[in-house]
Scaffold this motif. Structure first.
Motif, PDB file in Angstrom:
ATOM      1  N   VAL A  19       0.863  -1.143   0.097  1.00 26.62           N
ATOM      2  CA  VAL A  19       0.192   0.069  -0.050  1.00 26.62           C
ATOM      3  C   VAL A  19       0.870   1.203   0.014  1.00 26.62           C
ATOM      4  O   VAL A  19       1.809   1.487   0.924  1.00 26.62           O
ATOM      5  CB  VAL A  19      -0.943   0.115   1.255  1.00 26.62           C
ATOM      6  N   ASN A  20       0.715   1.987  -0.963  1.00 29.07           N
ATOM      7  CA  ASN A  20       1.615   3.110  -1.300  1.00 29.07           C
ATOM      8  C   ASN A  20       3.037   2.966  -0.980  1.00 29.07           C
ATOM      9  O   ASN A  20       3.818   3.852  -0.327  1.00 29.07           O
ATOM     10  CB  ASN A  20       1.160   4.178  -0.161  1.00 29.07           C
ATOM     11  N   GLY A  21       3.689   1.766  -1.506  1.00 31.57           N
ATOM     12  CA  GLY A  21       5.106   1.439  -1.362  1.00 31.57           C
ATOM     13  C   GLY A  21       5.258   0.921   0.076  1.00 31.57           C
ATOM     14  O   GLY A  21       6.525   0.718   0.254  1.00 31.57           O
ATOM     15  N   VAL A  22       4.361   0.523   0.867  1.00 29.63           N
ATOM     16  CA  VAL A  22       4.519   0.027   2.219  1.00 29.63           C
ATOM     17  C   VAL A  22       4.257  -1.573   2.156  1.00 29.63           C
ATOM     18  O   VAL A  22       3.139  -1.714   1.802  1.00 29.63           O
ATOM     19  CB  VAL A  22       3.876   0.746   3.384  1.00 29.63           C
ATOM     20  N   ASP A  23       5.030  -2.270   2.663  1.00 29.09           N
ATOM     21  CA  ASP A  23       4.844  -3.729   2.632  1.00 29.09           C
ATOM     22  C   ASP A  23       3.840  -4.236   3.795  1.00 29.09           C
ATOM     23  O   ASP A  23       4.344  -3.700   4.978  1.00 29.09           O
ATOM     24  CB  ASP A  23       5.900  -4.729   2.471  1.00 29.09           C
ATOM     25  N   TYR A  24       2.697  -5.042   3.800  1.00 26.03           N
ATOM     26  CA  TYR A  24       1.748  -5.336   4.870  1.00 26.03           C
ATOM     27  C   TYR A  24       1.814  -6.856   4.690  1.00 26.03           C
ATOM     28  O   TYR A  24       1.732  -7.440   3.635  1.00 26.03           O
ATOM     29  CB  TYR A  24       0.444  -4.898   4.724  1.00 26.03           C
ATOM     30  N   GLY A  99      -0.567   1.445  10.931  1.00 21.95           N
ATOM     31  CA  GLY A  99       0.405   0.148  11.117  1.00 21.95           C
ATOM     32  C   GLY A  99      -0.190  -1.167  10.944  1.00 21.95           C
ATOM     33  O   GLY A  99       0.098  -2.252  10.404  1.00 21.95           O
ATOM     34  N   LEU A 100      -1.581  -0.841  10.776  1.00 19.77           N
ATOM     35  CA  LEU A 100      -2.699  -2.328  10.842  1.00 19.77           C
ATOM     36  C   LEU A 100      -3.694  -1.878   9.638  1.00 19.77           C
ATOM     37  O   LEU A 100      -4.110  -0.614   9.716  1.00 19.77           O
ATOM     38  CB  LEU A 100      -3.396  -2.532  12.134  1.00 19.77           C
ATOM     39  N   VAL A 101      -3.741  -2.987   8.915  1.00 19.18           N
ATOM     40  CA  VAL A 101      -5.029  -2.788   7.868  1.00 19.18           C
ATOM     41  C   VAL A 101      -5.891  -3.774   7.834  1.00 19.18           C
ATOM     42  O   VAL A 101      -5.580  -4.943   7.829  1.00 19.18           O
ATOM     43  CB  VAL A 101      -4.568  -2.566   6.317  1.00 19.18           C
ATOM     44  N   ALA A 112      -0.662  -6.139   8.709  1.00 20.65           N
ATOM     45  CA  ALA A 112       0.323  -5.250   9.719  1.00 20.65           C
ATOM     46  C   ALA A 112       1.802  -5.094   8.742  1.00 20.65           C
ATOM     47  O   ALA A 112       2.149  -5.724   8.067  1.00 20.65           O
ATOM     48  CB  ALA A 112       0.580  -5.992  10.938  1.00 20.65           C
ATOM     49  N   VAL A 113       2.216  -3.918   8.977  1.00 21.05           N
ATOM     50  CA  VAL A 113       3.464  -3.445   8.421  1.00 21.05           C
ATOM     51  C   VAL A 113       4.462  -4.520   8.897  1.00 21.05           C
ATOM     52  O   VAL A 113       4.299  -5.149  10.083  1.00 21.05           O
ATOM     53  CB  VAL A 113       3.772  -2.135   8.749  1.00 21.05           C
TER      54      VAL A 113
END
Length: 272
Positions: A19-24, A99-101, A112-113
Motif C-alpha cells: 500500500v503506497n510502497g509499504v509492505d503489509y 500500521g494495521l489494515v 500489519a507492516v
C-alpha cells in the motif's frame, strides 16, 4: 509454489500486499500457526495485551503524523483488564492507525507492516518468526534483483530507440524497401555484438544451436549496462559520420574499458 502476493513459511501460506510502497503481511494467516480454526481470536487476544498496545502506540507515534494519542492513552490504561477487548478495526478507526489494515472479502484479514507483523509472529512462535523474517528478506532481495534487471532492460530499450533513429536518419538511403532497412539495422546491431561479444548474432546462433532467444538474452547485467552506453555512443558516432569500421574499433575499446571498470579485466582483446 508461492503466488505473487503471498509467501510460504513452514508450509503456511501468508498473504502480503503493498500500500503506497509499504509492505503489509497478513497476521491473520500467521495466527493460523497457533489456531487454524479461529485465527481472528488469536489476533484479538494479542491486542488485549498491554505490551501490544504500547508497542502499537509507539510505532504509530514514530511513523504516523495523524495518530490520535488521546485515544491511544485510553486503550493503554484499559489494556490488560479482564473486561478489555479491542479489535483491529476499532484500533484503526479510533486512533487513525496506519500500521494495521483490516480487509474484507476473498483476500481479507488483518494486515500489519513488517515491524508489527514480526512482533506478532514472535508472540505466536519464536521459531515461526525467525522463518518468517528469513523468507520475507529473501522475497525482498529477489524483488530488488528483479527491479534492477527490469530497469536495465528498459534503459536498453530506450537507448535502442535512440540508436535505430540515428541509423534511419543517417545510414538508410531514401525510399529503401523494408527488407533493405532491416539489413542495415542488422548490420549495426552486429557492430555492437562484435564490439561487446566478439561475434555476430548469426555466429552466436550457430555456436549455440541448443539455446533459445538471442545473444543479448544471455548477457549479464554489466554487459547490458555496457551495451546501453555503447548504443548511445554509436548513435553519436553515426550522427558525426564516422565510418562503420572505425566505429567498431572505437566501440570495442570502450566496451573493454567499461567492462574492466564494472567487473575487472577479463582478458578481452582489442580489435586490430
Amino acid at each position: 509454489m508461492a503466488k505473487k502476493n503471498e509467501i510460504i513459511v513452514k508450509d503456511v501460506s501468508i498473504k502480503t500486499m503493498n500500500v503506497n510502497g509499504v509492505d503489509y503481511i497478513c497476521i491473520t494467516d500467521i495466527a493460523k500457526q497457533k489456531n487454524d480454526i479461529d485465527p481472528n481470536g488469536v489476533v484479538a487476544n494479542w491486542m488485549r495485551n498491554r505490551n501490544t498496545i504500547e508497542y502499537l502506540g509507539l510505532w504509530e507515534t514514530l511513523h504516523n503524523a495523524n495518530f490520535n494519542p488521546l485515544e491511544f492513552e485510553g486503550f493503554r490504561k484499559e489494556a490488560g483488564l479482564n473486561a478489555f477487548t479491542l479489535s483491529p478495526t476499532r484500533w484503526i478507526e479510533a486512533t487513525n492507525a496506519i500500521g494495521l489494515v483490516s480487509k474484507s472479502g476473498r483476500y481479507g484479514g488483518t494486515y500489519a507492516v513488517s515491524d508489527i507483523a514480526f512482533k506478532f509472529a514472535n508472540w505466536v512462535s519464536v521459531e515461526f518468526e525467525l522463518y518468517l523474517v528469513m523468507e520475507f528478506q529473501r522475497l525482498k532481495a529477489k524483488e530488488r534483483e528483479m527491479i534492477g534487471w527490469t530497469a536495465k532492460r528498459e534503459l536498453s530499450k530506450i537507448n535502442y530507440r535512440i540508436h535505430t533513429d540515428a541509423i534511419k536518419s543517417h545510414l538508410i538511403p531514401e525510399e529503401v524497401t523494408k527488407e533493405q532497412a532491416n539489413i542495415i539495422y542488422a548490420e549495426e546491431a552486429d557492430v555492437l555484438n562484435v564490439a561487446m561479444f566478439g561475434m555476430t548474432a548469426k555466429q552466436w546462433r550457430e555456436a549455440n544451436p541448443e539455446l533459445k532467444g538471442n545473444i543479448r538474452d544471455y548477457a549479464t547485467i554489466n554487459e547490458l549496462i555496457c551495451l546501453s552506453n555503447m548504443e548511445n555512443i554509436n548513435a553519436v558516432l553515426i550522427n558525426d559520420g564516422v565510418p562503420q569500421s572505425e566505429r567498431l574499433v572505437k566501440l570495442n575499446q570502450i566496451a573493454i574499458q567499461q567492462m574492466r571498470i564494472l567487473e575487472g579485466d577479463n582478458g578481452r582483446n582489442l580489435l586490430k
